[in-house]
Design a protein around this motif. Structure first.
Motif, PDB file in Angstrom:
ATOM      1  N   UNK A   1       0.803  -1.210   0.000  1.00  0.00           N
ATOM      2  CA  UNK A   1       0.000   0.000   0.000  1.00  0.00           C
ATOM      3  C   UNK A   1       0.837   1.260   0.000  1.00  0.00           C
ATOM      4  N   UNK A   2       0.243   2.343  -0.467  1.00  0.00           N
ATOM      5  CA  UNK A   2       0.922   3.646  -0.505  1.00  0.00           C
ATOM      6  C   UNK A   2      -0.136   4.724  -0.358  1.00  0.00           C
TER       7      UNK A   2
ATOM      8  N   UNK B   1      -5.064   0.442  11.958  1.00  0.00           N
ATOM      9  CA  UNK B   1      -4.734   1.086  10.702  1.00  0.00           C
ATOM     10  C   UNK B   1      -4.390   0.183   9.546  1.00  0.00           C
ATOM     11  N   UNK B   2      -4.744   0.659   8.350  1.00  0.00           N
ATOM     12  CA  UNK B   2      -4.423  -0.064   7.107  1.00  0.00           C
ATOM     13  C   UNK B   2      -2.918  -0.153   6.899  1.00  0.00           C
ATOM     14  N   UNK B   3      -2.189   0.873   7.302  1.00  0.00           N
ATOM     15  CA  UNK B   3      -0.741   0.861   7.101  1.00  0.00           C
ATOM     16  C   UNK B   3      -0.084  -0.305   7.822  1.00  0.00           C
ATOM     17  N   UNK B   4      -0.614  -0.667   8.984  1.00  0.00           N
ATOM     18  CA  UNK B   4      -0.003  -1.765   9.730  1.00  0.00           C
ATOM     19  C   UNK B   4      -0.268  -3.120   9.086  1.00  0.00           C
ATOM     20  N   UNK B   5      -1.330  -3.244   8.300  1.00  0.00           N
ATOM     21  CA  UNK B   5      -1.502  -4.463   7.505  1.00  0.00           C
ATOM     22  C   UNK B   5      -0.372  -4.578   6.475  1.00  0.00           C
ATOM     23  N   UNK B   6      -0.011  -3.444   5.859  1.00  0.00           N
ATOM     24  CA  UNK B   6       1.114  -3.454   4.921  1.00  0.00           C
ATOM     25  C   UNK B   6       2.422  -3.779   5.606  1.00  0.00           C
TER      26      UNK B   6
END
Length: 436
Positions: free
Chosen positions: A192-193, A269-274
């Motif tokens: 993700x970005x 958060x979505x970032x932590x899935x990445x």
């Protein structure tokens, strides 16, 4: 993946003893965790100390603008399923911090090392990583490291100097793709970005055009020749069935050999899935089973105090760190919509970057919610308050994070702090909790 046994030179044995003494003295005197001073003292005595110290370790080096500490913690959790792991657990990510982490790694043969982007080539030259993890790149501390192109070149230098290493790289970030592309052993992860404001131009030529299926390059001017890699690489690891719930994000991680492992994080958060996806890929490159790695990562609840919850005089405060435009934008998506009190704290010390003009690049409107109270604080709280008001977020201005928390009503509070604001708040918090 073991390295040959070694013996420290006499000089390095002296350096180790002096570094250990300095670390212990720093802790005993209440001057800090000792995560930096021990390594600094040892390196002054023996310039080759890190190379000798790292020789028996199989190392994972984690770097990028945002998510280094969290991903390193995840990698460490996964690798610990195979035995003890050395790691710089408090985010001491420059050369001296890496030295201290390895000095404390008695009995470990593996290391999960967070490394500051600008220090990657120097650290890698001594530790010879088995795996690099390249997360993302965006502007951060312009007064310390300069523009983002400088950082990309430094990461490119680090990866290309170690062609036998595996580079676990985020294929959704064009700057990371450019930094990793020269290495022959890249594992691409669709991590993700969320922030694309710093990657309009591709470092190797061309302009980045984004679409639903990723990104590709187009000429920035008529006749411009584009590099061989013209679009987002096909990922070997990717996320499916993503669900962002207040209690923690969930997804299914798919892998290159048909792997399908569940991620059910306790971090927001979505970032932590990445971050978790890249941590699993790194652990697999180090010989850990993907399901075992994911299970360990799912159990991580905090990272050096970040995401931890503290009961302070009836206020349940959850701490989150944000340090730059991309990090702030992502952190605001982690605020639980059920919480109606938010404290935002900003300092402007050297570790934060003293130039805070980037506050105007952040869209703070996401903090605004009917019935929610927002409090601005910190050494640069007035600058922050002005920015929030321009974003349509009315706030109360108080001096320090602890003052802001005291001004909140009993109940849940989300606290977003930058680096030294978080550090200083945790010192006060530890004192309060230590007197109970």
């Amino acid at each position: 993946m073991t390295k040959s046994s070694h013996h420290l030179s006499v000089r390095s044995r002296l350096a180790r003893a002096a570094g250990t003494a300095a670390r212990c003295a720093s802790r005993a005197l209440g001057r800090g965790s000792g995560g930096m001073i021990g390594g600094e003292v040892a390196l002054r005595i023996s310039p080759r100390f890190l190379a000798e110290l790292a020789a028996p370790y199989s190392c994972v080096v984690v770097t990028g603008t945002n998510g280094k500490s969290t991903t390193t913690r995840m990698v460490r959790a996964a690798l610990e399923r195979g035995g003890p792991v050395a790691s710089n657990t408090n985010g001491d990510n420059m050369t001296s911090g890496v030295i201290t982490a390895l000095m404390r790694g008695e009995g470990a043969t593996r290391a999960a090392l967070e490394v500051d982007e600008m220090h990657v080539p120097a650290v890698a030259a001594d530790v010879h990583p088995d795996v690099f993890v390249y997360l993302n790149l965006s502007r951060d501390q312009l007064d310390r490291v300069g523009e983002i192109g400088t950082v990309e070149r430094r990461l490119r230098e680090g990866a290309s100097a170690h062609p036998s290493a595996t580079v676990v790289a985020n294929c959704d970030d064009p700057l990371i793709v450019s930094a990793a592309a020269d290495n022959p052993n890249v594992v691409w992860v669709a991590a993700g970005a969320g922030w694309g404001g710093d990657s309009a131009a591709y470092p190797r030529g061309g302009r980045v055009a984004r679409s639903e299926d990723g990104w590709h390059l187009i000429p920035a001017f008529e006749g411009e020749e584009l590099p061989d890699l013209k679009r987002r690489p096909q990922p070997q690891w990717w996320l499916e069935d993503v669900e962002l719930a207040p209690e923690g994000p969930r997804a299914t991680l798919r892998g290159p050999r048909g792997e399908s492992v569940p991620l059910a994080l306790k971090l927001p958060g979505r970032a932590n899935l990445g971050n978790a996806a890249q941590a699993v890929a790194a652990a697999v490159a180090m010989g850990i089973d993907p399901a075992t790695a994911a299970e360990a990562i799912n159990g991580v609840t905090e990272v050096a105090g970040r995401y931890s919850v503290h009961d302070i005089n009836g206020r349940n405060a959850r701490l989150m760190l944000a340090k730059n435009p991309a990090g702030w934008q992502e952190a605001m998506t982690m605020i639980d919509p059920r919480v109606d009190q938010v404290v935002i704290g900003v300092n402007g010390q050297v570790p934060d970057g003293q130039d805070l003009s980037w506050l105007w690049d952040v869209d703070f409107s996401g903090v605004k919610q009917a019935g929610r109270r927002v409090l601005a604080c910190g050494e640069r709280g007035a600058d922050l308050a002005v920015r929030l008001e321009y974003a349509g977020v009315h706030c109360d201005l108080v001096p320090l994070p602890m003052d802001a928390l005291a001004a909140c009503d009993p109940g849940r509070v989300e606290m977003l702090l930058n680096y030294t604001a978080m550090r200083d708040f945790k010192v006060l918090l530890d004192r309060k909790e230590g007197t109970r």
